[in-house]
Design a protein around this motif. Structure first.
Motif, PDB file in Angstrom:
ATOM      1  N   GLY A 152       0.856  -1.186   0.119  1.00 30.33           N
ATOM      2  CA  GLY A 152      -0.063  -0.092  -0.008  1.00 30.33           C
ATOM      3  C   GLY A 152       0.783   1.226  -0.016  1.00 30.33           C
ATOM      4  O   GLY A 152       1.920   1.424   0.198  1.00 30.33           O
ATOM      5  N   ARG A 153       0.209   2.446  -0.249  1.00 26.96           N
ATOM      6  CA  ARG A 153       1.061   3.679  -0.032  1.00 26.96           C
ATOM      7  C   ARG A 153       1.656   3.933   1.298  1.00 26.96           C
ATOM      8  O   ARG A 153       2.820   4.390   1.267  1.00 26.96           O
ATOM      9  N   HIS A 154       0.894   3.335   2.256  1.00 29.51           N
ATOM     10  CA  HIS A 154       1.574   3.297   3.576  1.00 29.51           C
ATOM     11  C   HIS A 154       1.660   1.988   4.328  1.00 29.51           C
ATOM     12  O   HIS A 154       0.925   1.170   3.913  1.00 29.51           O
ATOM     13  N   VAL A 155       2.596   1.772   4.838  1.00 29.39           N
ATOM     14  CA  VAL A 155       2.804   0.331   5.634  1.00 29.39           C
ATOM     15  C   VAL A 155       2.681   0.605   6.936  1.00 29.39           C
ATOM     16  O   VAL A 155       3.503   1.417   7.651  1.00 29.39           O
ATOM     17  N   VAL A 156       1.918  -0.218   7.688  1.00 31.12           N
ATOM     18  CA  VAL A 156       1.841  -0.236   8.954  1.00 31.12           C
ATOM     19  C   VAL A 156       2.484  -1.456   9.871  1.00 31.12           C
ATOM     20  O   VAL A 156       1.982  -2.439   9.456  1.00 31.12           O
ATOM     21  N   HIS A 157       3.323  -0.992  10.499  1.00 29.26           N
ATOM     22  CA  HIS A 157       3.885  -2.106  11.387  1.00 29.26           C
ATOM     23  C   HIS A 157       3.444  -2.252  12.521  1.00 29.26           C
ATOM     24  O   HIS A 157       3.682  -1.129  13.322  1.00 29.26           O
ATOM     25  N   LEU A 158       2.764  -3.339  13.109  1.00 26.14           N
ATOM     26  CA  LEU A 158       2.174  -3.419  14.482  1.00 26.14           C
ATOM     27  C   LEU A 158       3.118  -4.550  15.203  1.00 26.14           C
ATOM     28  O   LEU A 158       3.356  -5.381  14.782  1.00 26.14           O
ATOM     29  N   CYS A 159       3.452  -3.885  16.364  1.00 23.74           N
ATOM     30  CA  CYS A 159       4.205  -4.669  17.277  1.00 23.74           C
ATOM     31  C   CYS A 159       3.799  -5.618  17.777  1.00 23.74           C
ATOM     32  O   CYS A 159       2.605  -5.883  18.547  1.00 23.74           O
ATOM     33  N   ARG A 160       4.402  -6.809  17.877  1.00 29.52           N
ATOM     34  CA  ARG A 160       3.760  -8.175  18.368  1.00 29.52           C
ATOM     35  C   ARG A 160       4.692  -8.536  19.527  1.00 29.52           C
ATOM     36  O   ARG A 160       4.618  -9.716  20.069  1.00 29.52           O
ATOM     37  N   ALA A 161       5.576  -8.010  20.094  1.00 37.38           N
ATOM     38  CA  ALA A 161       6.628  -8.292  21.054  1.00 37.38           C
ATOM     39  C   ALA A 161       5.652  -8.463  22.340  1.00 37.38           C
ATOM     40  O   ALA A 161       4.546  -7.827  22.512  1.00 37.38           O
ATOM     41  N   ALA A 188       1.581  -7.107  26.393  1.00 38.02           N
ATOM     42  CA  ALA A 188       1.046  -6.955  27.805  1.00 38.02           C
ATOM     43  C   ALA A 188       0.430  -5.550  27.927  1.00 38.02           C
ATOM     44  O   ALA A 188      -0.559  -5.472  29.059  1.00 38.02           O
ATOM     45  N   LEU A 189       0.393  -4.811  27.081  1.00 41.06           N
ATOM     46  CA  LEU A 189      -0.213  -3.349  27.159  1.00 41.06           C
ATOM     47  C   LEU A 189      -1.276  -3.370  26.170  1.00 41.06           C
ATOM     48  O   LEU A 189      -1.622  -2.146  25.930  1.00 41.06           O
ATOM     49  N   GLY A 190      -1.732  -4.560  25.486  1.00 44.44           N
ATOM     50  CA  GLY A 190      -3.166  -4.369  24.650  1.00 44.44           C
ATOM     51  C   GLY A 190      -2.891  -4.778  23.467  1.00 44.44           C
ATOM     52  O   GLY A 190      -3.711  -4.387  22.511  1.00 44.44           O
ATOM     53  N   ALA A 191      -1.567  -5.142  22.955  1.00 44.62           N
ATOM     54  CA  ALA A 191      -1.529  -5.195  21.429  1.00 44.62           C
ATOM     55  C   ALA A 191      -2.179  -6.159  20.735  1.00 44.62           C
ATOM     56  O   ALA A 191      -2.664  -6.072  19.594  1.00 44.62           O
ATOM     57  N   SER A 192      -2.664  -7.337  21.445  1.00 44.26           N
ATOM     58  CA  SER A 192      -3.236  -8.273  21.061  1.00 44.26           C
ATOM     59  C   SER A 192      -4.760  -7.822  20.560  1.00 44.26           C
ATOM     60  O   SER A 192      -5.461  -7.934  19.449  1.00 44.26           O
ATOM     61  N   ALA A 193      -5.446  -7.011  21.352  1.00 49.37           N
ATOM     62  CA  ALA A 193      -6.711  -6.271  21.041  1.00 49.37           C
ATOM     63  C   ALA A 193      -6.666  -5.394  19.791  1.00 49.37           C
ATOM     64  O   ALA A 193      -7.298  -5.145  19.111  1.00 49.37           O
ATOM     65  N   GLN A 217       4.800   5.364  16.593  1.00 45.74           N
ATOM     66  CA  GLN A 217       3.682   5.919  17.280  1.00 45.74           C
ATOM     67  C   GLN A 217       3.509   4.991  18.595  1.00 45.74           C
ATOM     68  O   GLN A 217       3.452   3.624  18.490  1.00 45.74           O
ATOM     69  N   GLY A 218       3.285   5.630  19.980  1.00 46.55           N
ATOM     70  CA  GLY A 218       3.107   4.724  21.099  1.00 46.55           C
ATOM     71  C   GLY A 218       1.799   5.138  21.537  1.00 46.55           C
ATOM     72  O   GLY A 218       1.014   5.811  21.333  1.00 46.55           O
ATOM     73  N   ARG A 219       1.444   3.950  22.615  1.00 47.05           N
ATOM     74  CA  ARG A 219       0.087   4.040  23.290  1.00 47.05           C
ATOM     75  C   ARG A 219      -0.959   4.321  22.328  1.00 47.05           C
ATOM     76  O   ARG A 219      -1.795   5.205  22.324  1.00 47.05           O
ATOM     77  N   VAL A 220      -0.957   3.348  21.374  1.00 44.59           N
ATOM     78  CA  VAL A 220      -1.956   3.472  20.432  1.00 44.59           C
ATOM     79  C   VAL A 220      -3.169   2.467  20.692  1.00 44.59           C
ATOM     80  O   VAL A 220      -3.169   1.369  20.990  1.00 44.59           O
ATOM     81  N   SER A 221      -4.488   3.205  20.804  1.00 45.95           N
ATOM     82  CA  SER A 221      -5.642   2.682  21.466  1.00 45.95           C
ATOM     83  C   SER A 221      -6.282   2.328  19.867  1.00 45.95           C
ATOM     84  O   SER A 221      -5.792   2.691  18.971  1.00 45.95           O
ATOM     85  N   ALA A 222      -7.260   1.841  20.056  1.00 45.81           N
ATOM     86  CA  ALA A 222      -8.350   1.185  18.822  1.00 45.81           C
ATOM     87  C   ALA A 222      -8.687   2.521  18.127  1.00 45.81           C
ATOM     88  O   ALA A 222      -8.455   2.946  17.077  1.00 45.81           O
ATOM     89  N   GLN A 223      -8.980   3.586  19.163  1.00 52.29           N
ATOM     90  CA  GLN A 223      -9.675   4.833  18.687  1.00 52.29           C
ATOM     91  C   GLN A 223      -8.457   5.609  18.027  1.00 52.29           C
ATOM     92  O   GLN A 223      -8.762   6.305  16.710  1.00 52.29           O
ATOM     93  N   ARG A 224      -7.175   5.526  18.648  1.00 48.26           N
ATOM     94  CA  ARG A 224      -6.228   6.394  17.893  1.00 48.26           C
ATOM     95  C   ARG A 224      -5.597   5.605  16.670  1.00 48.26           C
ATOM     96  O   ARG A 224      -5.290   6.301  15.517  1.00 48.26           O
TER      97      ARG A 224
END
Length: 178
Positions: A91-100, A105-110, A156-163
């Motif tokens: 895509g025009r933008h690539v989003v890498h989502l941390c899975r570590a 522990a801070l909600g990455a699975s959700a 980007q840090g502290r990314v919630s679903a809304q963010r």
């Protein structure tokens, strides 16, 4: 005396012609010319090609192999081994989502489930509009501020679903506005 065995003709499989456009070919050849003198030049060349084109085209592999005097299998092996290298246009933008673990522990699975659902794609996929590709990554080094994502080169840090949704809406804006 025995008679010689009849000759067998073994058909050769010819490679289809390259589908690279002239601009892509020029970018690949330029990266090779600039970087092939470096020790271990294959990785820097692959990074340069992906930076320029957004992925490593299948038809780039023989060109790079020839320039570095490597087999096609060696170059393909490196491209397919490292998950960072894309083998298809993204895509025009690539989003890498941390899975570590720290981000998990801070909600990455959700966040992962939300990202896949809201974008309508799985990891390694690209949205139907071609705007966003979603990739897993196993640490962005932003552990204290998880869950983290990197959009193109911006962390980007502290990314919630809304963010996440707001960031994706911004990524989808035309280039002049984002």
């Amino acid at each position: 005396m025995t008679s010689p065995s009849p000759r067998r003709v073994i058909p050769l499989k010819t490679e289809p012609p390259s589908t690279l456009g002239s601009a892509d070919r020029k970018a690949i050849e330029g990266a090779c010319a600039r970087l092939k003198a470096l020790p271990g030049a294959l990785l820097p060349i692959l990074h340069a090609v992906q930076e320029e084109l957004g992925f490593i085209p299948k038809d780039a592999v023989p060109l790079i192999a020839r320039e570095l005097n490597l087999s096609i299998a060696e170059v393909h092996g490196v491209v397919s081994f490292y998950h960072y290298f894309r083998q298809h246009r993204g895509g025009r933008h690539v989003v890498h989502l941390c899975r570590a673990e720290a981000c998990q522990a801070l909600g990455a699975s959700a966040l992962e489930a939300h990202a896949k659902r809201s974008l309508g794609i799985d990891f390694h996929g690209t949205t139907a509009d071609g705007a966003i590709s979603l990739e897993p990554v196993f640490c962005l080094g932003n552990c204290a501020l998880g869950p983290s994502v990197m959009i193109d080169d911006k962390l980007q840090g502290r990314v919630s679903a809304q963010r996440f949704d707001a960031l994706m809406a911004q990524a989808r804006l035309p280039a002049s506005k984002s």
